[in-house]
Enzyme design. Structure first.
Site, PDB file in Angstrom:
ATOM      1  N   LYS A  10       0.854  -1.193   0.000  1.00 54.29           N
ATOM      2  CA  LYS A  10       0.000   0.000   0.000  1.00 54.29           C
ATOM      3  C   LYS A  10       0.883   1.233   0.000  1.00 54.29           C
ATOM      4  CE  LYS A  10       0.858   1.090   4.542  1.00 54.29           C
ATOM      5  NZ  LYS A  10       1.616   2.306   4.989  1.00 54.29           N
ATOM      6  N   ASP A 135      -2.373  -1.557  10.412  1.00 55.98           N
ATOM      7  CA  ASP A 135      -2.552  -1.515   8.962  1.00 55.98           C
ATOM      8  C   ASP A 135      -3.244  -2.757   8.403  1.00 55.98           C
ATOM      9  OD1 ASP A 135      -1.444   0.972   8.666  1.00 55.98           O
ATOM     10  OD2 ASP A 135       0.524   0.260   8.022  1.00 55.98           O
TER      11      ASP A 135
END
Length: 281
Positions: A10, A135
């Protein structure tokens, strides 16, 4: 040979520290988008209680690996009488701010939920993921998102440009804990908005602290700018920096010129996780 399942990286297209809570955690605002650079995981059945790993991040003991911890958590929650061997073809650098370990854990939860037929909903998998790391939930959420809190409050942003980027890793490991406990870190920025981000407010407020402590990160960002890369910024707490380019060919040409020992990749933003549908029940 068992099937390969991707665990994509990401990018934080912006990141803003807006407060510090009494428990020591930081309130953030950030925008997550996936990219088409990924670890690859394989899963092979083992007898109940047996959990093992090959490949994976160097220097991380098997028992501490987020993927193994994810598998054990899912087995406990789902009352699964089966073990697993996980092989990780590790591409994503550790301490790079691109979510490699978290993504591996999320892919583990998504795939084993299907292979073990535990039948947990996406939201339930996200709850398990949150217990493993801040995350992890966004990789299970599986869509580009505006995030607040410690990253767990997610709002869909499904119309972000799927732009081409050059991603550069300056071959240093940045400790997230070190950056967030740094006394010089500014912890009380004025909150931003989705509108401000879409209007070009893409600052990562961790960047000054990271660059001061890890000069190679600043050098990498400057090198990208000198190559004509636009809107260069830090992702997460580093060490990776990235910026916009016009197309894949331009990104590949710039990545090929990166000086040793740095590494660079041509990547593209992706608004949907490649295993998004697999997490549907």
């Amino acid at each position: 040979m068992s099937e390969n399942y991707p665990a994509p990286a990401k990018l934080n297209l912006m990141l803003r520290v807006v407060d510090q809570r009494s428990d020591g955690y930081h309130e953030l605002q950030t925008v997550f988008q996936f990219i088409d650079l990924a670890d690859q995981l394989q899963f092979d059945s083992r007898p109940a209680g047996q959990f093992s790993r090959s490949g994976g991040p160097e220097g991380v003991p098997e028992a501490d690996d987020l993927s193994i911890r994810a598998a054990k958590c899912l087995a406990d929650v789902g009352a699964v009488h089966e073990g697993v061997h996980i092989h990780i073809d590790k591409i994503l650098p550790m301490g790079g701010g691109i979510g490699g370990g978290s993504s591996d854990a999320a892919t583990t939860l998504i795939v084993l939920n299907r292979l073990w037929r535990t039948g947990l909903r996406r939201e339930e998998l996200m709850e398990i993921g949150a217990s493993l790391g801040a995350d992890v939930p966004v990789f299970i959420f599986g869509r580009s998102a505006w995030a607040e809190g410690v990253g767990e409050r997610l709002q869909l942003l499904d119309a972000l440009p799927e732009s081409h980027y050059v991603l550069l890793h300056p071959q240093v490991f940045v400790s997230t804990r070190e950056i967030f406990t740094a006394p010089e870190l500014t912890r009380h920025h004025v909150p931003s908005t989705i509108g401000a981000f879409l209007g070009g407010a893409t600052e990562n407020t961790l960047e000054p602290t990271v660059c001061a402590r890890y000069p190679e990160v600043e050098h990498g960002a400057r090198w990208l700018k000198n190559q004509g890369v636009h809107d260069v910024r830090l992702t997460g707490s580093g060490a990776c920096v990235f910026g916009l380019v016009a197309d894949n060919i331009s990104a590949q040409q710039i990545a090929a010129r990166v000086p040793a020992p740095w590494r660079a990749w041509s990547v593209r933003g992706c608004n949907k996780h490649p295993l998004y549908e697999l997490a549907e029940q």
